[in-house]
Design an enzyme around this catalytic site. Structure first.
Site, mmCIF file in Angstrom:
data_model
loop_
_atom_site.group_PDB
_atom_site.id
_atom_site.type_symbol
_atom_site.label_atom_id
_atom_site.label_comp_id
_atom_site.label_asym_id
_atom_site.label_seq_id
_atom_site.Cartn_x
_atom_site.Cartn_y
_atom_site.Cartn_z
ATOM 1 N N ASN A 11 -0.785 4.064 2.379
ATOM 2 C CA ASN A 11 -1.902 4.675 1.659
ATOM 3 C C ASN A 11 -1.973 4.009 0.288
ATOM 4 O O ASN A 11 -1.133 4.278 -0.571
ATOM 5 C CB ASN A 11 -1.646 6.187 1.538
ATOM 6 C CG ASN A 11 -2.690 6.890 0.694
ATOM 7 O OD1 ASN A 11 -3.682 6.287 0.301
ATOM 8 N ND2 ASN A 11 -2.459 8.172 0.417
ATOM 9 N N LYS A 13 -4.113 4.486 -1.923
ATOM 10 C CA LYS A 13 -4.715 5.381 -2.923
ATOM 11 C C LYS A 13 -5.766 4.594 -3.721
ATOM 12 O O LYS A 13 -6.429 3.724 -3.150
ATOM 13 C CB LYS A 13 -3.636 6.011 -3.804
ATOM 14 C CG LYS A 13 -2.530 6.657 -2.947
ATOM 15 C CD LYS A 13 -1.574 7.513 -3.713
ATOM 16 C CE LYS A 13 -0.551 8.112 -2.748
ATOM 17 N NZ LYS A 13 0.372 9.049 -3.383
ATOM 18 N N GLU A 165 4.034 15.733 3.823
ATOM 19 C CA GLU A 165 4.271 15.115 2.518
ATOM 20 C C GLU A 165 4.574 16.206 1.499
ATOM 21 O O GLU A 165 3.633 16.808 0.932
ATOM 22 C CB GLU A 165 3.028 14.336 2.068
ATOM 23 C CG GLU A 165 2.648 13.204 3.008
ATOM 24 C CD GLU A 165 1.850 12.119 2.292
ATOM 25 O OE1 GLU A 165 2.255 10.956 2.403
ATOM 26 O OE2 GLU A 165 0.856 12.425 1.612
ATOM 27 N N GLY A 171 5.495 10.078 -5.119
ATOM 28 C CA GLY A 171 5.495 9.262 -6.331
ATOM 29 C C GLY A 171 6.573 9.621 -7.333
ATOM 30 O O GLY A 171 6.527 9.183 -8.480
ATOM 31 N N GLY A 232 3.265 4.156 -2.833
ATOM 32 C CA GLY A 232 3.582 3.047 -3.731
ATOM 33 C C GLY A 232 4.205 1.840 -3.049
ATOM 34 O O GLY A 232 3.823 0.693 -3.330
HETATM 35 P P1 13P Z 1 4.631 7.645 -2.421
HETATM 36 O O1 13P Z 1 5.178 6.880 -1.240
HETATM 37 O O2 13P Z 1 4.159 6.761 -3.529
HETATM 38 O O3 13P Z 1 5.554 8.733 -2.838
HETATM 39 O O4 13P Z 1 3.270 8.382 -1.912
HETATM 40 C C1 13P Z 1 3.309 9.103 -0.740
HETATM 41 C C2 13P Z 1 1.921 9.450 -0.363
HETATM 42 O O5 13P Z 1 1.263 10.242 -1.035
HETATM 43 C C3 13P Z 1 1.349 8.794 0.818
HETATM 44 O O6 13P Z 1 0.162 9.396 1.214
#
Ligand code: 13P
Length: 247
Positions: A11, A13, A165, A171, A232
């Site tokens: 993802n 984002k 999640e 994050g 990330g």
């Molecule tokens: P991170 O891997 O950056 O913690 O994010 C997880 C996430 O929100 C994937 O959708």
């Protein structure tokens, strides 16, 4: 219905640019010949260019959200059909960042899941508890209620995934213990069985939240973990590959 396991989905984002397609190309080249199912969900402006960049590669492309309707006066939104036309085959729905920033309710997420099916996209439906909810001992009840509310009955027999999640793990570098992950994934599987009967055994249950190359192997081999939704660490091909290689 068998769903290939595992799925490792990235993802991006609100990150990435045309220049970042190079990371996707590097990933695709390194994956050639490997049988693992890998997806990248870039910002919607990059779905079409990413499809062009990854023609003939095994990397699947997904969106990060879609509107319940096909088209109309919804400024700033994008429909499942638009994502599919641009080259997406799946879509993340109900991510906690959208639930928090846009007040997305379970009902709204369920409507979007219906839209994804209508548009031919495989939904990845996100659920997860806050740290306060976990500390209060409510994590299981919160997440199982999200499952019941966010997954419409029309998903029965369809290909979809649930992504667990924990919001406090996104994050932050924090992750639940393996036994907390397994406890939650088993509870999600049981709820899927309650809701969908025998069809509830097929959907993948992905884990997401601070997955990185160094913790991927143990998480991916935990009970009922059918893959990962990676934030990330999916932005750099080398990190994402490190996770994929842990499968
Ligand atoms: P991170 O891997 O950056 O913690 O994010 C997880 C996430 O929100 C994937 O959708």
């Amino acid at each position: 219905m068998t769903i290939p396991r595992p799925l490792i989905a990235g993802n991006w984002k609100m990150n990435g640019s045309l220049a970042a397609l190079e990371e996707a190309r590097t990933l695709a080249a390194a994956l050639s010949g490997k049988s693992v199912r890998v997806a990248i969900c870039p910002p919607s402006t990059l779905v079409g260019p990413m499809r062009q960049a990854l023609l003939n590669s095994q990397v699947l492309i997904g969106g990060q959200d879609c509107h319940p309707e096909v088209a109309g006066p919804f400024t700033g939104d994008i429909s499942a059909e638009m994502l599919a036309e641009a080259g997406a085959v799946m879509v993340i729905l109900g991510h906690s960042e959208r639930r928090a920033a846009y007040g997305e309710t379970d009902d709204r997420v369920a409507a979007k899941v219906g839209a994804a099916l209508r548009g031919g996209l495989e939904p990845i439906v996100c659920v997860g508890e806050t740290l306060d909810q976990r500390k209060a001992g409510d994590a299981l009840s919160v997440v199982t209620a999200q499952i019941r509310g966010s997954l419409p009955a029309t998903l029965a027999g369809r290909v979809f995934s649930v992504a667990y999640e924990p919001i406090w793990a996104i994050g932050t570098g924090l992750t639940p213990t393996l036994s907390e992950i397994e406890e939650m994934h088993l509870a999600i599987r049981a709820t899927l069985g309650d809701v969908f009967g025998t069809d509830g055994s097929s959907p993948l249950i992905l884990y997401g939240g601070s997955v990185k190359p160094s913790n991927a192997a143990e998480i991916l081999h935990a009970a009922e973990v059918g893959g990962a939704l990676v934030g990330g660490a999916s932005l750099k091909a080398t990190d994402f590959l490190g996770i994929i290689e842990a499968v």
